[in-house]
Structures are given as structure tokens and as C-alpha cells.
Design an enzyme around this catalytic site. Structure first.
Site, PDB file in Angstrom:
ATOM      1  N   HIS A  16      36.075  55.918   9.390  1.00 38.49           N
ATOM      2  CA  HIS A  16      34.732  55.403   9.630  1.00 38.49           C
ATOM      3  C   HIS A  16      33.808  56.554   9.965  1.00 38.49           C
ATOM      4  O   HIS A  16      34.224  57.699  10.081  1.00 38.49           O
ATOM      5  CB  HIS A  16      34.721  54.331  10.728  1.00 38.49           C
ATOM      6  CG  HIS A  16      34.907  54.833  12.125  1.00 38.49           C
ATOM      7  ND1 HIS A  16      34.266  54.293  13.207  1.00 38.49           N
ATOM      8  CD2 HIS A  16      35.654  55.840  12.630  1.00 38.49           C
ATOM      9  CE1 HIS A  16      34.613  54.938  14.310  1.00 38.49           C
ATOM     10  NE2 HIS A  16      35.461  55.871  13.988  1.00 38.49           N
ATOM     11  N   CYS A  35      31.658  62.356  15.369  1.00 41.67           N
ATOM     12  CA  CYS A  35      31.865  61.026  14.788  1.00 41.67           C
ATOM     13  C   CYS A  35      30.826  60.696  13.718  1.00 41.67           C
ATOM     14  O   CYS A  35      30.992  59.742  12.970  1.00 41.67           O
ATOM     15  CB  CYS A  35      31.857  59.958  15.882  1.00 41.67           C
ATOM     16  SG  CYS A  35      33.257  60.111  17.008  1.00 41.67           S
ATOM     17  N   HIS A  41      35.752  60.312   9.354  1.00 43.64           N
ATOM     18  CA  HIS A  41      36.920  60.697  10.140  1.00 43.64           C
ATOM     19  C   HIS A  41      37.761  59.434  10.327  1.00 43.64           C
ATOM     20  O   HIS A  41      37.278  58.324  10.093  1.00 43.64           O
ATOM     21  CB  HIS A  41      36.527  61.308  11.500  1.00 43.64           C
ATOM     22  CG  HIS A  41      35.929  60.333  12.461  1.00 43.64           C
ATOM     23  ND1 HIS A  41      34.628  59.891  12.367  1.00 43.64           N
ATOM     24  CD2 HIS A  41      36.461  59.716  13.534  1.00 43.64           C
ATOM     25  CE1 HIS A  41      34.392  59.036  13.351  1.00 43.64           C
ATOM     26  NE2 HIS A  41      35.480  58.909  14.068  1.00 43.64           N
ATOM     27  N   HIS A  43      41.243  57.153  12.260  1.00 42.79           N
ATOM     28  CA  HIS A  43      42.045  56.854  13.449  1.00 42.79           C
ATOM     29  C   HIS A  43      43.301  56.097  13.041  1.00 42.79           C
ATOM     30  O   HIS A  43      43.317  55.383  12.038  1.00 42.79           O
ATOM     31  CB  HIS A  43      41.265  55.978  14.434  1.00 42.79           C
ATOM     32  CG  HIS A  43      40.029  56.607  14.964  1.00 42.79           C
ATOM     33  ND1 HIS A  43      40.051  57.593  15.921  1.00 42.79           N
ATOM     34  CD2 HIS A  43      38.721  56.391  14.668  1.00 42.79           C
ATOM     35  CE1 HIS A  43      38.805  57.950  16.206  1.00 42.79           C
ATOM     36  NE2 HIS A  43      37.979  57.249  15.451  1.00 42.79           N
ATOM     37  N   ASP A  81      43.443  48.250   6.752  1.00 41.85           N
ATOM     38  CA  ASP A  81      44.414  49.331   6.630  1.00 41.85           C
ATOM     39  C   ASP A  81      44.129  50.226   5.427  1.00 41.85           C
ATOM     40  O   ASP A  81      43.979  49.752   4.296  1.00 41.85           O
ATOM     41  CB  ASP A  81      45.833  48.769   6.538  1.00 41.85           C
ATOM     42  CG  ASP A  81      46.887  49.843   6.765  1.00 41.85           C
ATOM     43  OD1 ASP A  81      46.639  50.780   7.552  1.00 41.85           O
ATOM     44  OD2 ASP A  81      47.962  49.735   6.150  1.00 41.85           O
ATOM     45  N   HIS A  82      44.044  51.531   5.705  1.00 40.61           N
ATOM     46  CA  HIS A  82      43.769  52.556   4.694  1.00 40.61           C
ATOM     47  C   HIS A  82      42.455  52.297   3.959  1.00 40.61           C
ATOM     48  O   HIS A  82      42.344  52.500   2.754  1.00 40.61           O
ATOM     49  CB  HIS A  82      44.947  52.697   3.724  1.00 40.61           C
ATOM     50  CG  HIS A  82      46.115  53.350   4.369  1.00 40.61           C
ATOM     51  ND1 HIS A  82      47.028  52.641   5.123  1.00 40.61           N
ATOM     52  CD2 HIS A  82      46.508  54.647   4.417  1.00 40.61           C
ATOM     53  CE1 HIS A  82      47.940  53.486   5.584  1.00 40.61           C
ATOM     54  NE2 HIS A  82      47.650  54.703   5.182  1.00 40.61           N
ATOM     55  N   GLU A 128      41.642  53.176  19.524  1.00 42.45           N
ATOM     56  CA  GLU A 128      41.316  54.063  18.410  1.00 42.45           C
ATOM     57  C   GLU A 128      42.020  55.403  18.594  1.00 42.45           C
ATOM     58  O   GLU A 128      42.159  56.169  17.650  1.00 42.45           O
ATOM     59  CB  GLU A 128      39.815  54.239  18.237  1.00 42.45           C
ATOM     60  CG  GLU A 128      39.143  55.123  19.229  1.00 42.45           C
ATOM     61  CD  GLU A 128      37.679  55.421  18.878  1.00 42.45           C
ATOM     62  OE1 GLU A 128      37.055  54.689  18.093  1.00 42.45           O
ATOM     63  OE2 GLU A 128      37.167  56.410  19.413  1.00 42.45           O
TER      64      GLU A 128
END
Length: 139
Positions: A16, A35, A41, A43, A81-82, A128
Site C-alpha cells: 500500500h 509510507c 511498500h 507488510h 493477499d498479494h 501491520e
């Protein structure tokens, strides 16, 4: 019958960017720091879903955790996810991709579905990182 709280953990990886489109690049970088990286970036998130209910006298369960896991995986994890939370996740379109907002939006999805399987959503905790997490109780 006593009320019991049961928690299921699920994991997902997502990218995100913290960026408010109403602000300049400079202001975003000043407020969000790394960020706001234009290249995103990511998590390794951990989502803790706590439900509450009374234990069934026939099973001893307040809810079947397999059903909780299936709902969370099918309705939330599959979408996240991903993925890039800002670009790829329909329920986050047009929203700031903070962990706080993400947790609230996950609650909106899960609360009615958890009721359908016979329990009540009590709390979400979304990590996170090992040092940063959000707790939300639908308030």
C-alpha cells in the site's frame, strides 16, 4: 450459559501507499514519510478475528472456527493477499489505505457474515508489523 470469546488468526501480505490525493507530494511525504513512497511498500499482516457466543451444549463450541476461517479467507484474505490495497482491493477504492481504515472496512464485511454462522464479531486486531497494530470493536 457463560459468554466465551474465541479468536482465529489469519495472515496476508499486501502493499500500500499512504497518500492523500488532496495534498501535494511534499505534504504527503512530510506527513507520511516513507509510507508515501511512490513505489509503494508492503507488510506481512496478521488479522486476529475474535467472536463471542455461548458454548453449544452438544459441541462445546461457541462457533465452529473452521467456518470463521472460511468466511475470513473467502471474503477478506482472498481480496487482500498479494495485492496492492490502494489499487486492487474493491472495498478500499477511494479510501486512505491506513491500517485503521482497512480494519474498519474488514469489520463491515465480517460482522454480518459472522452472525450468519451463529456468533457475534467482538473484535478485530490487525498487525501491520510486530510493533504496530490496530484494534477495532465496531464502535
Amino acid at each position: 450459559m457463560p459468554l466465551v470469546y474465541v479468536t482465529r488468526r489469519e495472515r496476508f501480505n499486501a502493499a500500500h501507499q499512504m497518500y492523500n490525493p488532496k495534498w501535494s507530494r511534499e505534504k504527503n511525504e512530510d506527513v507520511f514519510g516513507k509510507c508515501a513512497n511512490k513505489n509503494w511498500h508492503g507488510h506481512n499482516y496478521e488479522l486476529f478475528v475474535t467472536v463471542k457466543g455461548e458454548p453449544d451444549p452438544n459441541t462445546g463450541y461457541c462457533v465452529d472456527l473452521k467456518k470463521v476461517s472460511d468466511v475470513v479467507k473467502n471474503e477478506v484474505i482472498e481480496q487482500l493477499d498479494h495485492r496492492n490495497i490502494n489499487l486492487d482491493v474493491p472495498f478500499m477504492k477511494g479510501k486512505l489505505a491506513s491500517t485503521e481504515i482497512l480494519t474498519i472496512e474488514i469489520w463491515k464485511i465480517l460482522a454480518p457474515l459472522i452472525k450468519e454462522i451463529g456468533a457475534e464479531l467482538h473484535e478485530l486486531k490487525l498487525y501491520e508489523s510486530e510493533n504496530n497494530f490496530v484494534t477495532y470493536r465496531g464502535e
